[in-house]
Enzyme design. Structure first.
Site, short mmCIF file in Angstrom:
data_model
loop_
_atom_site.label_atom_id
_atom_site.label_comp_id
_atom_site.label_asym_id
_atom_site.label_seq_id
_atom_site.Cartn_x
_atom_site.Cartn_y
_atom_site.Cartn_z
N GLY A 153 34.78 35.52 33.06
CA GLY A 153 33.42 35.26 33.52
C GLY A 153 32.60 34.54 32.45
N ASP A 154 32.81 34.91 31.19
CA ASP A 154 32.09 34.25 30.10
C ASP A 154 32.49 32.78 30.00
OD1 ASP A 154 30.99 36.75 29.54
OD2 ASP A 154 32.59 37.25 28.13
N ALA A 175 41.13 35.92 40.94
CA ALA A 175 42.20 34.96 41.27
C ALA A 175 41.81 34.06 42.45
CB ALA A 175 43.48 35.70 41.61
N ASP A 176 40.77 34.49 43.21
CA ASP A 176 40.31 33.68 44.35
C ASP A 176 39.32 32.60 43.94
OD1 ASP A 176 41.86 34.95 46.28
OD2 ASP A 176 40.41 36.59 46.47
N LEU A 204 35.32 35.20 41.65
CA LEU A 204 36.13 35.99 42.59
C LEU A 204 37.52 36.27 42.04
CD1 LEU A 204 35.12 33.92 45.77
CD2 LEU A 204 34.26 36.19 45.15
#
Lengths: 324, 324
Positions: free
Chosen positions: B263-264, B235-236, B233
């Site tokens: 994400g990686d 920064a969340d 998400l």
């Protein structure tokens, strides 16, 4: 033989994208790539006109190999010196809808002094059997700014120079026979020699703005060392400022297309005319027709042969002044 | 051993220019390039964390050679299958002043059916000794859309899938153990399964907009075949929707930098946690800290180790519901 020198040969990569969005992520629809750099465009066009051409310059790394492979595939005679750095790529991003083209140019490999010396030796051998030597385009990092003057001085045949900025300014000191700037390159090279005109003062009648200024700047370039100056003026054709006076020619119709490579076509026509000993008016006619035919071809280094043949007899040469 | 699969490995090229001008001609100030593609970023990060990693996938042509050279130089264990086409490049144009980054992605080589079959054989051999197999990123043209489902079915170890669009939708049919979409990828993959919420209806209190919607979509992805879903998400932080319920964690501070590769990093943390048999809360803590540390590093596939170690104990896990 025409010898073309491309010190900063490139792999010209073209990406087609739907529309450019700054900060966005784009899918590249098509990728095309081929050997480029102004000297190689000249070589390609001159070879297509039936000239005996050899291309030389500096190549290095994986990109250098791809350039060499492409020259092989095109059947161009080439004899490049190897450098330890990697030859540059240029990237043109073309937007499918608008046709808008944005260009990104890598600087090129850093050339060591010993690599430049090795090239000079190779150049001397090649130039010895060349009737015309064409010096074209930018210099890679590490090559001295006066490289084109140095090369021109080593040549016994005729020399055509097509460069920009300090490379042009210093290059003319080698007394090349023909220099072919466009109006903007000419302005940059003579900015110290000729004052900027007062607005309107340099405009001639008949839709030839600033022609007087262009002639003045071309004369200044001759004083600085250029034997003769051909100024390419885009859709306004080409101006020859030579020992025989000032001549001007324009294409009979506007040609829509890709102006990149039009100047290289003019240089190819010039080199061929010099090998054949053609007079300036014939050279000018040929250069204008071939330039226009190059605009009609999508890739730099190509031209539309039908348009070339059709335009050639239609180009009218206009003498603008008597020999000085 | 962790096996990362990068079917569409890339040479990630970064150009720095002063400022982008559409239709203009730009001097490229610096050129950087290194092996990329999501699976290779995962491999790089997992290897930096001390994991035993092997990278596989498809490589071809001159660009494939450059990717292989870069993997050698990075000391990454790799075993790629060769294809006749040329591996793709991605280009990121970064503007010096603003830092604005614009991305151009080539599609990749066209893979023939026999090349894909040859890869499957190699994959089977490698996967046989892998505790965790990571399937990451886009598929090159010619590779079947359900390739990740096919690969997942061949694996006896655990499978982590990180993909987008149809590649993700079809991939979950192979019943991967963990799927890691971001919110937008999750939305695209479940667009048919979950109705768009009425504006505001899905907003939870406490600055977590749409969390209820994200959980619903993640559950839909589990129904479609995903064993567990980790939703990144930004920064969340990250949401884990697993057989043990819903857990959420966010970094204690906002990290400024390059989100590409975050994400990686989460996938690398996930793969490591699976090999170690860590519980979901520890996996989530590690993934959130490593993602934030990846944002702080300028290149995808890198992370800031100091920040990672500093953030790790500060990540708080919040259970959002009981196990279903």
């Amino acid at each position: 033989m025409i010898l073309t020198v491309t010190p900063n040969a490139a792999l010209d990569v073209t990406y087609e994208v739907d529309a450019w969005e700054r900060g966005g992520s784009h899918r590249v629809r098509t990728v095309r790539q081929r050997a480029g750099g102004k000297g190689l465009n000249v070589a390609r066009i001159a070879a297509a006109l039936g000239c005996d051409v050899t291309a030389t310059g500096l190549l290095g790394g994986v990109v250098g190999e791809l350039i060499r492979d492409d020259l092989e595939q095109a059947g161009l005679t080439h004899d490049f010196a190897a450098v330890s750095g990697t030859s540059r790529r240029t990237l043109t991003v073309v937007e499918t809808g608008s046709g808008e083209a944005t260009v990104l140019n890598e600087a090129g490999p850093h050339v060591r002094p010993d690599e430049w010396s090795a090239f000079l030796e190779r150049f001397d051998t090649l130039a010895a059997s060349a009737a015309v030597v064409v010096l074209s385009g930018s210099l890679p990092p590490g090559v001295p700014e006066d490289a084109y003057a140095e090369l021109a001085r080593r040549v016994t045949g005729q020399v055509v120079l097509d460069a920009d900025g300090m490379t042009l300014t210093k290059g003319v000191q080698g007394r090349p026979d023909v220099v072919k700037p466009n109006a903007e390159e000419l302005r940059r090279a003579t900015v110290a020699a000729v004052a900027e005109p007062v607005a309107g003062a340099g405009e001639a009648k008949g839709g030839r703005p600033m022609l007087a200024e262009v002639v003045g700047r071309a004369e200044a370039l001759r004083v600085a060392g250029a034997g003769n100056v051909l100024v390419s003026l885009g859709a306004d054709g080409m101006l020859a400022v030579t020992g025989e006076g000032v001549q001007w020619a324009a294409p009979p119709e506007a040609v829509v297309g890709n102006p990149t490579g039009a100047g290289d076509a003019a240089v190819a026509a010039t080199a061929r005319a010099l090998t054949l000993g053609l007079p300036w008016d014939e050279l000018l006619r040929d250069a204008v027709a071939l330039s226009a035919a190059a605009v009609a071809a999508p890739l730099a280094g190509d031209f539309d042969p039908d348009l070339y043949v059709r335009l050639l007899p239609e180009i009218v040469i206009e003498g603008l002044s008597c020999p000085s």
